[in-house]
Structure formats: structure tokens, C-alpha cells
Design a protein around this motif. Structure first.
Motif, PDB file in Angstrom:
ATOM      1  N   LEU A  63      67.941 -30.323 -71.702  1.00 26.41           N
ATOM      2  CA  LEU A  63      68.754 -31.403 -72.236  1.00 26.41           C
ATOM      3  C   LEU A  63      68.529 -31.627 -73.724  1.00 26.41           C
ATOM      4  O   LEU A  63      69.383 -32.192 -74.409  1.00 26.41           O
ATOM      5  N   SER A 151      68.808 -40.447 -66.515  1.00 26.08           N
ATOM      6  CA  SER A 151      70.025 -39.949 -65.875  1.00 26.08           C
ATOM      7  C   SER A 151      70.580 -40.945 -64.865  1.00 26.08           C
ATOM      8  O   SER A 151      71.788 -41.138 -64.771  1.00 26.08           O
ATOM      9  N   TYR A 211      74.179 -28.989 -63.218  1.00 25.39           N
ATOM     10  CA  TYR A 211      74.295 -29.862 -64.393  1.00 25.39           C
ATOM     11  C   TYR A 211      74.343 -29.063 -65.686  1.00 25.39           C
ATOM     12  O   TYR A 211      74.955 -29.498 -66.662  1.00 25.39           O
ATOM     13  N   SER A 212      73.708 -27.873 -65.711  1.00 23.57           N
ATOM     14  CA  SER A 212      73.834 -27.027 -66.900  1.00 23.57           C
ATOM     15  C   SER A 212      75.282 -26.574 -67.068  1.00 23.57           C
ATOM     16  O   SER A 212      75.820 -26.566 -68.190  1.00 23.57           O
ATOM     17  N   GLY A 215      77.368 -29.467 -68.321  1.00 22.39           N
ATOM     18  CA  GLY A 215      77.131 -29.660 -69.749  1.00 22.39           C
ATOM     19  C   GLY A 215      77.841 -28.610 -70.584  1.00 22.39           C
ATOM     20  O   GLY A 215      78.427 -28.912 -71.637  1.00 22.39           O
ATOM     21  N   CYS A 306      73.773 -23.847 -73.285  1.00 22.94           N
ATOM     22  CA  CYS A 306      73.627 -25.295 -73.481  1.00 22.94           C
ATOM     23  C   CYS A 306      73.267 -25.625 -74.924  1.00 22.94           C
ATOM     24  O   CYS A 306      73.834 -26.540 -75.530  1.00 22.94           O
ATOM     25  N   LEU A 323      73.619 -34.244 -72.413  1.00 30.93           N
ATOM     26  CA  LEU A 323      74.552 -34.600 -71.355  1.00 30.93           C
ATOM     27  C   LEU A 323      74.999 -36.054 -71.456  1.00 30.93           C
ATOM     28  O   LEU A 323      76.166 -36.381 -71.211  1.00 30.93           O
ATOM     29  N   THR A 324      74.087 -36.932 -71.854  1.00 27.72           N
ATOM     30  CA  THR A 324      74.481 -38.331 -72.043  1.00 27.72           C
ATOM     31  C   THR A 324      75.199 -38.530 -73.372  1.00 27.72           C
ATOM     32  O   THR A 324      75.783 -39.584 -73.620  1.00 27.72           O
ATOM     33  N   ILE A 335      80.560 -36.708 -65.538  1.00 29.42           N
ATOM     34  CA  ILE A 335      79.276 -37.028 -66.157  1.00 29.42           C
ATOM     35  C   ILE A 335      78.334 -37.641 -65.115  1.00 29.42           C
ATOM     36  O   ILE A 335      77.126 -37.375 -65.118  1.00 29.42           O
ATOM     37  N   GLY A 338      76.945 -34.798 -63.118  1.00 29.72           N
ATOM     38  CA  GLY A 338      75.930 -34.085 -63.887  1.00 29.72           C
ATOM     39  C   GLY A 338      74.612 -34.818 -63.917  1.00 29.72           C
ATOM     40  O   GLY A 338      73.546 -34.222 -63.715  1.00 29.72           O
ATOM     41  N   ASN A 339      74.665 -36.113 -64.158  1.00 31.91           N
ATOM     42  CA  ASN A 339      73.425 -36.898 -64.201  1.00 31.91           C
ATOM     43  C   ASN A 339      72.781 -37.013 -62.826  1.00 31.91           C
ATOM     44  O   ASN A 339      71.548 -37.045 -62.710  1.00 31.91           O
TER      45      ASN A 339
END
Length: 492
Positions: A63, A151, A211-212, A215, A306, A323-324, A335, A338-339
Motif C-alpha cells: 500500500l 482499511s 485488493y492489489s 488498486g 501497484c 488504496l485509500t 473501494i 478492496g479495503n
């Protein structure tokens, strides 16, 4: 052939069943159930080892890679990422050969990183290894608690903005989510050992890919959106002095970014424990090298996507957690997913990294107080004849205390980038570079001052310098953040 600890259920103390260790020779058909060291037969494979590695490597470090690229730029950033990747793989192959000693194929097994160092180096280096490993593992547990709560809080804020509008006063208290994260760990920490975690690692590895990928997808969308606006501002050297940062900030953040990249590859601390789950045929070192190659190559590919795409999307203003950084608006649901994947992954990764600490403390206590019912007695709990679990009072108490303490420290020091950078800096040189190289020199009897010896020592020294400057940058960042931080405040 070997000595096995078996449970003898016929012995009764005060009407209850007591676990007694008895020595039995493994012979006849029994050898099918036990390995050459007399322990229960290991069943790990290339797939499970790769899953453990991916779970360990792709963690919260991914991240911060966009932020690290923003500090280093398009030249130094990719070079640093590739160098850390290569060095980590190279030293992991050296460490894999040290699992058995003195011969990497047929020698005596070493069950822990400290055990490997004890067999090959001995002396004070064993204590130094233990200090470096366990302090780092505790730090990782704290770091994962921080990241998992961030997250979870991001999901709450995203939903708040979606329901109440972009101008709503949406805030969250990360401490509440750290408590939730800790509650999951209180339950999962009762899984006895690494051998029972293979399914958790596979779930966590799938989450890390998820989540990767999210992102990466969001970065591509943002890059396309930015094209009409001239694109995000990037440069060959990263954040620009006088525009984005001061000259002092440039130096410190560059150092800190190296620590963040090092943290992204921090898995050597548990490599030996992962290797100890593998079945003995084919040789564990051969399978572990393949698993390390598969795990590190896979994660480096995702890291590059990423980091590079995140930097292209946000430019020199890339956030600490990319990501955030996409905001809390649309597509809010993606989102959120992902989190959620990050939180699930870190819940599993936390346990993978804590297992060496759990096993170390429990083994030492069992050796110190072998007759203590509280420490050694195992209970079996049967759930509707469908699932049987082993239960131990000492495991329940001590692991629960450990989880609570790490959560409390995370509440006091919730600094994402600085904390990850410091962990990466402190762990990279001693555990990923120094000990594997020193043990390889000892095991392979590398001649002093030969070309190979000189190259290995030079690599170790260069990595030491990198770790020192990375630690300095992260400590400076922590001092700066602590000076203006108020504990237990809400995040707006």
C-alpha cells in the motif's frame, strides 16, 4: 528410527485425562505417519509454501509503494524495487539450504530461524538473531493491526460519504476497528501451529491478489481521467525540492521510502518455519527455492504494477496508503471491497507472522515446567461430532495477552508509513541479508578473501548502509509525527 511424543489417554489424574509424553520407536507400518525426526509427517507442498510466502510478502507494504515511488522517481524507484527483489530471493535460497545441517539434503532439521543460526554459527549470534527476529515480528503484528484498522475505518467513511454527501462530517475512530481486528486474532490465535494455517494462508493470498488488482484497476482509471487534465505531475527524481518538499524533507523521505520497500519484502523471519511444513520428498530446500521464486516473482509483479501505476495516477502527491487515496466517493463499493480484502488478508498474515513467537514461548515454558498441567495439558473439544479442536489453557491466556498488548501499542502509535519504514529497515539487513550470508559462508566453507567471499561480504555491507539510512529516515518521521499527535483521536 526416531522418537515420537504421543498422547496417552489411559493415564488419569483426579478423574481427568492428562497428556503424557512417552517415547516410542517408530517401526513397522508406523513410519508412514512420522518423519525422520519422529514428528508427525509433514504434508506441505509447493502450493502451500508459495501461499504462505505470498501471504507474508504481499502485506501492508504494497500500500505504501506508490508513495515510495513518488519520493524516489522513475529512475531510482524501479531500480530500488528490483534490487530488493533480487537480494531477497538470492538470500532466501541461501537460507533454504540451511534448514538442514550440515548437509542441506540429508542433515538434521532445524525448526526455527534461531535453530538454524545455532547450528551454523552458534555463540552470541544466536541471541542477536532471536532479538532481531522477535522484535521484528512483534512490530509486524502492531503494523498489521494499524493497517487493518485503517482499511476497516475507510469502509465506514466511504459509506458515510455515499449516504450523506461529499460535504458530510464523516469521521471514524481507528481504535474501535483495532479492537475488532484484535477480536479476530483472539480467536485465530488458538490454532495450534503453522500446519493448521494452510487454509488461512490460501484465503489471505487470494485477498492480497484481489485488493492489489483493485488498486491497479483504479489506478488505470485515474490515469485515463488525468490525461484530459494533463496527467499527474511525476518526474525522474520524484518529489521536487521547493515545490513538493524542502531539501531536508527530500532526504529524509527518500531514506524512509527505502525502508518501506524493504518492509514490502520482509518474509525471511518466517522462511524456516514455512520450510518446516514441507514434506521431505522432494528435498525441502529444493521445494523452498521454487516456492521462494514463485512467491517473490509474483509479488514483485504486483508490486511493480501497484507502485508504478499508483505513482502515475497520483504523481508526486501520492498518498501513504494508495488504496485509500482514491477518495471515499465513487466507485465506493469497489473501494469498500478492496479495503475489506486488505483487512481479511492482514487478519491471516498476522497469524502467519505470530506463529514463531507463539512456538518459541510455548516451547520454552514447556521445557521449564514440564509437569505443569496449566502449561502442558491438552484438551479436546468436539463440536457436534464434526470438528475436533485441541485446547490448552496456557495457549489461551498467553496468546490472548499478546494480542491485547500489540493492539494497545497500535492505538498509541498509529503511524502507517513511518512504522513500516522502521520495521523494514531494522529487519532487512540482519534477517534477510547478514545471517543467511554468514551461514552460507560457514556451511559451504567459502574461503576467506576469495572472490565469492568478497562479493558476499560487500553485498552484506551495502545492505547494512541501506538499512541504516532507512532507519534514520523513519525515526525522523516518527519523531515529527509524535510531536503533533494526540492519542485516541478520531480521524476526519
Amino acid at each position: 528410527m526416531g522418537v515420537v511424543e504421543m498422547m496417552n489417554n489411559s493415564s488419569k489424574i483426579n478423574g481427568s485425562t492428562k497428556t503424557i509424553s512417552t517415547s516410542l520407536n517408530v517401526s513397522g507400518g508406523s513410519h508412514n505417519h512420522f518423519d525422520d525426526d519422529g514428528r508427525e509427517k509433514r504434508t506441505g507442498s509447493l502450493l502451500t509454501a508459495s501461499a504462505h510466502i505470498i501471504t507474508a510478502v504481499i502485506g501492508s507494504g504494497v500500500l505504501s509503494l506508490a508513495w515510495a515511488m513518488a519520493q524516489l522517481g522513475w529512475i531510482a524507484g524501479p531500480i530500488a524495487l528490483m534490487l530488493f527483489s533480487f537480494i531477497t530471493y538470492f538470500t532466501s535460497t541461501l537460507l533454504a539450504d540451511c534448514y538442514r545441517s550440515p548437509d542441506p539434503i540429508s542433515g538434521k532439521r532445524n525448526y526455527t530461524y534461531m535453530g538454524v543460526v545455532r547450528s551454523h554459527l552458534g555463540g552470541y549470534k544466536v541471541q542477536l538473531c532471536g532479538l532481531a527476529q522477535y522484535v521484528n515480528l512483534v512490530g509486524i503484528a502492531i503494523g498489521y493491526t494499524i493497517t487493518g484498522s485503517i482499511s476497516m475505518a475507510a469502509i465506514q467513511r466511504s459509506n458515510c460519504f455515499y449516504k450523506n454527501g461529499h460535504g458530510a462530517d464523516c469521521y471514524s475512530n481507528n481504535n474501535e476497528f483495532m479492537i475488532i481486528f484484535a477480536c479476530f486474532q483472539l480467536v485465530l490465535s488458538q490454532l495450534p501451529n503453522f500446519h493448521k494455517l494452510w487454509w488461512l494462508s490460501i484465503v489471505a493470498a487470494v485477498m492480497s491478489f484481489a485488493y492489489s488488482s483493485i488498486g491497479i484497476g483504479l489506478s488505470i482509471v485515474k490515469i485515463v481521467e488525468n490525461i484530459s487534465n494533463g496527467g499527474a505531475r511525476t518526474s525522474l527524481t520524484g518529489a521536487t525540492i521547493g515545490v513538493d518538499v524542502t531539501s531536508n524533507e527530500k532526504i529524509w523521505k527518500t531514506f524512509q521510502s527505502l525502508g518501506n520497500i524493504a518492509f514490502a519484502y520482509a518474509f525471511s523471519t518466517i522462511l524456516v518455519e514455512i520450510q518446516d511444513t514441507l514434506k521431505s520428498s522432494p528435498a525441502e530446500s529444493i521445494v523452498m527455492k521454487k516456492a521462494s521464486l514463485a512467491g517473490i516473482a509474483t509479488t514483485t509483479f504486483f508490486y511493480a504494477l501497484c507502485g508504478f501505476l499508483g505513482y502515475a495516477a497520483f504523481g508526486n502527491d501520492a498518498p501513504g496508503n494508495f488504496l485509500t487515496g482514491f477518495g471515499f466517493y465513487d466507485p465506493f463499493w469497489l473501494i469498500d471491497v478492496g479495503n475489506a480484502c486488505i483487512a481479511i488478508h492482514l487478519i491471516g498474515a498476522y497469524q502467519v507472522f505470530c506463529q514463531p513467537i507463539y512456538q518459541f514461548v510455548e516451547t520454552k515454558c514447556a521445557q521449564q515446567w514440564p509437569d505443569s498441567i496449566f502449561i502442558t495439558k491438552e484438551y479436546k473439544i468436539n463440536f457436534f461430532n464434526l470438528l475436533t479442536m485441541r485446547f490448552n489453557l496456557f495457549r489461551l491466556v498467553w496468546r490472548s495477552i499478546y494480542v491485547v498488548i500489540t493492539a494497545f501499542v497500535a492505538m498509541l502509535l498509529p503511524f502507517f508509513n513511518d512504522f513500516l519504514g522502521l520495521l523494514g529497515a531494522c529487519a532487512f539487513w540482519p534477517l534477510t541479508v547478514y545471517f543467511p550470508i554468514e551461514m552460507h559462508i560457514e556451511q559451504a566453507k567459502v574461503i576467506k578473501f576469495s572472490l565469492r567471499w568478497t562479493c558476499l561480504k560487500t553485498l552484506s555491507f551495502c545492505c547494512l548502509l541501506v538499512s541504516l539510512v532507512a532507519a534514520a529516515g523513519s525515526i525522523q518521521g516518527l519523531i515529527h509525527d509524535v510531536g503533533k499527535y494526540k492519542p485516541f483521536q478520531n480521524v476526519h
